[in-house]
Design a protein around this motif. Structure first.
Motif, short mmCIF file in Angstrom:
data_model
loop_
_atom_site.label_atom_id
_atom_site.label_comp_id
_atom_site.label_asym_id
_atom_site.label_seq_id
_atom_site.Cartn_x
_atom_site.Cartn_y
_atom_site.Cartn_z
N VAL A 265 0.86 -1.19 -0.17
CA VAL A 265 0.00 0.09 0.10
C VAL A 265 1.03 1.20 -0.09
CG1 VAL A 265 -1.47 1.46 1.25
CG2 VAL A 265 -1.94 -0.99 1.25
N LYS A 266 1.69 1.31 0.75
CA LYS A 266 2.62 2.52 0.78
C LYS A 266 3.33 2.81 -0.27
CE LYS A 266 3.28 3.21 5.88
NZ LYS A 266 2.17 1.96 6.35
N THR A 267 3.89 1.49 -1.04
CA THR A 267 4.84 1.77 -2.09
C THR A 267 3.68 2.47 -3.31
OG1 THR A 267 5.62 -0.39 -1.65
CG2 THR A 267 6.07 0.55 -3.77
N GLN A 268 2.62 1.81 -3.32
CA GLN A 268 1.56 2.46 -4.26
C GLN A 268 1.50 4.06 -4.02
OE1 GLN A 268 -1.80 0.28 -3.95
NE2 GLN A 268 -1.01 -1.65 -5.17
N GLN A 269 1.41 4.45 -2.77
CA GLN A 269 1.04 6.00 -2.47
C GLN A 269 2.18 6.70 -2.76
OE1 GLN A 269 0.62 5.76 1.91
NE2 GLN A 269 -1.49 5.24 1.76
N LEU A 270 3.36 5.95 -2.72
CA LEU A 270 4.67 6.77 -3.07
C LEU A 270 4.54 7.00 -4.64
CD1 LEU A 270 7.56 7.71 -2.51
CD2 LEU A 270 8.39 5.61 -3.26
N GLU A 271 4.08 5.97 -5.45
CA GLU A 271 4.06 6.21 -6.93
C GLU A 271 3.26 7.37 -7.27
OE1 GLU A 271 2.69 2.04 -8.14
OE2 GLU A 271 4.61 1.24 -8.08
N LYS A 277 5.86 12.61 3.13
CA LYS A 277 6.71 11.86 4.06
C LYS A 277 6.57 10.51 4.02
CE LYS A 277 4.22 11.75 8.07
NZ LYS A 277 3.32 10.56 7.71
N THR A 278 6.44 9.58 2.64
CA THR A 278 6.34 8.39 2.83
C THR A 278 7.37 7.54 2.63
OG1 THR A 278 5.95 9.21 0.24
CG2 THR A 278 3.71 8.23 1.38
N GLU A 279 8.64 8.25 2.23
CA GLU A 279 9.80 7.62 2.16
C GLU A 279 10.05 7.08 3.37
OE1 GLU A 279 12.15 6.93 0.02
OE2 GLU A 279 11.78 8.25 -1.91
N GLU A 280 9.77 7.79 4.54
CA GLU A 280 9.99 7.48 6.01
C GLU A 280 9.23 6.19 6.33
OE1 GLU A 280 11.89 7.47 8.52
OE2 GLU A 280 13.35 8.31 7.00
N ASP A 281 8.00 6.42 5.66
CA ASP A 281 7.17 5.26 6.22
C ASP A 281 7.39 3.81 5.55
OD1 ASP A 281 5.71 7.16 7.28
OD2 ASP A 281 4.07 7.34 6.11
N ILE A 282 7.81 3.91 3.93
CA ILE A 282 8.25 2.74 3.50
C ILE A 282 9.39 2.06 4.12
CG2 ILE A 282 9.28 1.90 1.20
CD1 ILE A 282 7.47 4.14 -0.20
#
Lengths: 389, 389
Positions: A265-271, A277-282
């Motif tokens: 999920v997080k990877t899709q949000q990044l795309e 701030k997703t880099e940190e989450d991934i």
């Protein structure tokens, strides 16, 4: 026991650790495989040995939530992947034609250790009976049959005693005791021979008791069933342990699956650049996923260690039971042979009881008997003469 | 029968008629002998066969009347005379050392016909038993003993039947019927062998019945005792006749004695010339005396004829009984031999019932039995493998 086990080539009995896939990124396969597993698990639950932990609503949810039409790289991978093993009642077997070819541990011996790995439905079909229990049943039945043979011999002993009693009673009968001379001697011997016959049959019954009935009865009398129970509990405990370890594996798999979904999920949000701030989450999610993967590997190791311990105990114990059965058969064979030997003896001895009678019957002589009787009973040998004045 | 008798030298069995003294003037002896005879007769009367006709008061009178001191020529004769025969129970025997030496009719054979001429006091000593009755008793006892032997065999038959019944009942027992494989086959055969044993003993008891018990029981069943009675009556009748003939002789002797005394008296009267008409009386008395002498000779002939007829019957009948006894002994011998033959057969057949059991015990093979059992009961030969992701 373990010495027996060590004789076996471990590579043949268990996959080498080298075979173990340690790449938990294939973990994705698991997700899509799980329904298949779930089917097996649900069938598994029938024996109620342990709860099915793989077929949870949560898992189904995860599957259904996928947006229609979207095809992830994981999905593509799935089609290339192929199931090679199956776990039944928490024991894992290679599927037919999968994995390295298995040779029998003891080829051409029909050894117990080669044929009782699977569980089987019991006659009523409600529960499962382990292969090991089948072996134990054979042992218990054998013990019972041996006891019944002793009973049979005991009945024979009673028949012989009764026969002997009647023969020796008759031999004391006063019938025709007054017969005289050589015929009288032969008759007396004939009556005596019944007493001798009785002795032969009494001896037979005594030897049957000490040399056949008792050995059959006392062979493995007390400790045997205790020993079997010990084996039974030992193997059953290992199976319980195996079950809980398998539950652990299932739990770890689910945890890993959750983590991987979160990462996806997080990877899709990044795309789609939804946040910055997703880099940190991934990073964080990947760390947690890695953590879950390590947990799964640990629980797999624990499971496999237990299964291999159970395996070794199965091999050594079943070979022990095999030895016990060979001993039982040979013991019975030996003592039934003793039975036939005693029967032969009895017939031989019986022959000899008649021989003195034959002898005296040879000597029977009517002329001799008349002489004896006349000498004893004559009234007078002077013949009458004419009377005269 | 009479043919057998005629084989015997009549001169040896009975005095020739030539030996018979026909001079009744020796009749005088009789008078003075008569007391001796009287003794015998009085002892004779004990058996009450016939009344004592010699010991009458009249006779005593005749003796006592003699004037003391007077010695008649007759008296003188007496001292020269010697008793050579004795009559016991109306049968006349030579006194020991008197008459021609008697050879046995059948020397070295201990034949009945040589040893049962005299009567003997029965155990109670009250009456006499004839020698012939002793022979008859032997026959009756023999018949009884033969019957008792048949009874004994019958008891044996019952024992065999009971034994066979128990054996075949046990052979049908379900004990250890579930034993499998080669051991199971051996066990099944062992149980079956009990049924075979039972058959052997049943066959034995059946043959005992037809080949031993029945022959012993039916040998001379009905007619035998009738025949014995016939013999018995025939001989007894001759003894009765002999008794009455002897009474006749005694009576004739007394008559002669009276006549002779009368003649003697008349002769004395003549000497002392008491009357002149005595010549006539003496002639008349002598004629009467001669007449009485002839009567005595006739009754002696009748007596001797009957005694010799009895003698012949005794010889032929006792030889017949002797033959019967030989047959009885040989018949029993033959059938007791049959008994031992059947016993030997039984032991032989019994041996053969065990042999198939021996065979199958030879073939007992634990490995083979394991193979059979494993093939039927194996649960699965695929061994477990490590579980992986």
């Amino acid at each position: 026991m373990s010495s027996t086990a060590s004789k076996l080539d471990p590579d043949r009995q268990l996959p080498s650790s080298g075979q173990r896939s340690s790449c938990y990124h294939k973990g994705l396969n698991y997700l899509t495989n799980s329904p298949k597993k779930a089917d097996r698990c649900s069938s598994r639950t029938k024996n109620g040995k342990f709860p099915d932990t793989t077929n949870t609503p949560l898992r189904n949810l995860a599957l259904c939530r996928k947006p229609p039409g979207s095809v992830s790289p994981a999905k593509r991978q799935i089609n290339e992947v192929k199931e090679t093993k199956t776990t039944v009642n928490c024991v894992t077997f290679p599927l037919p034609g999968e994995g390295p070819e298995q040779q029998l541990l003891k080829p051409n011996e029909w050894s117990y250790c080669d044929y009782f790995w699977a569980d089987k439905k019991d006659p009523q079909g409600t529960t499962h009976v382990t292969g090991f229990e089948v072996l134990l049943q054979k042992q218990l039945k054998g013990k019972q049959l041996q006891k019944e043979m002793a009973e049979f011999i005991h009945e024979r002993i009673k028949i012989e005693e009764e026969y002997a009693k009647n023969l020796s009673k008759l031999s004391l009968s006063p019938l025709a005791a007054q017969e005289e001379g050589t015929l009288g001697e032969a008759w007396t011997q004939l009556k005596k021979s019944l007493h001798d016959e009785a002795e032969v049959h009494l001896k037979f019954s005594n030897k049957l008791h000490t040399e056949v009935e008792k050995p059959l009865l006392t062979f493995r009398c007390d400790n045997f069933k205790k020993d079997l129970k010990k084996y039974d509990h030992h193997i059953a405990d290992l199976r319980k342990q195996l079950a809980s370890r398998f539950a652990g594996v299932e739990k770890a798999r689910k945890a890993l699956a959750d983590r991987q979904k979160d990462l996806e999920v997080k990877t899709q949000q990044l795309e789609i650049k939804l946040s910055n701030k997703t880099e940190e989450d991934i990073k964080k999610a990947r760390r947690k996923s890695t953590q879950a993967g390590d947990d799964l590997m640990r629980s797999l190791d624990l499971y496999n260690q237990t299964q291999s311990k159970w395996f070794e105990e199965m091999v050594t114990t079943s070979m022990e039971l095999e030895k016990l059965e060979v001993e039982r058969v040979e013991w019975i064979q030996q003592h039934l042979r003793q039975y036939t030997t005693l029967r032969h003896e009895t017939d031989m001895f019986n022959q000899s009881t008649v021989e003195p009678v034959d002898q005296l019957l040879q000597n029977v002589d009517p002329a001799k008997d008349r002489e004896l009787w006349v000498k004893e009973n004559k009234t007078g040998e002077v013949r009458p003469v004419d009377l005269d004045i």
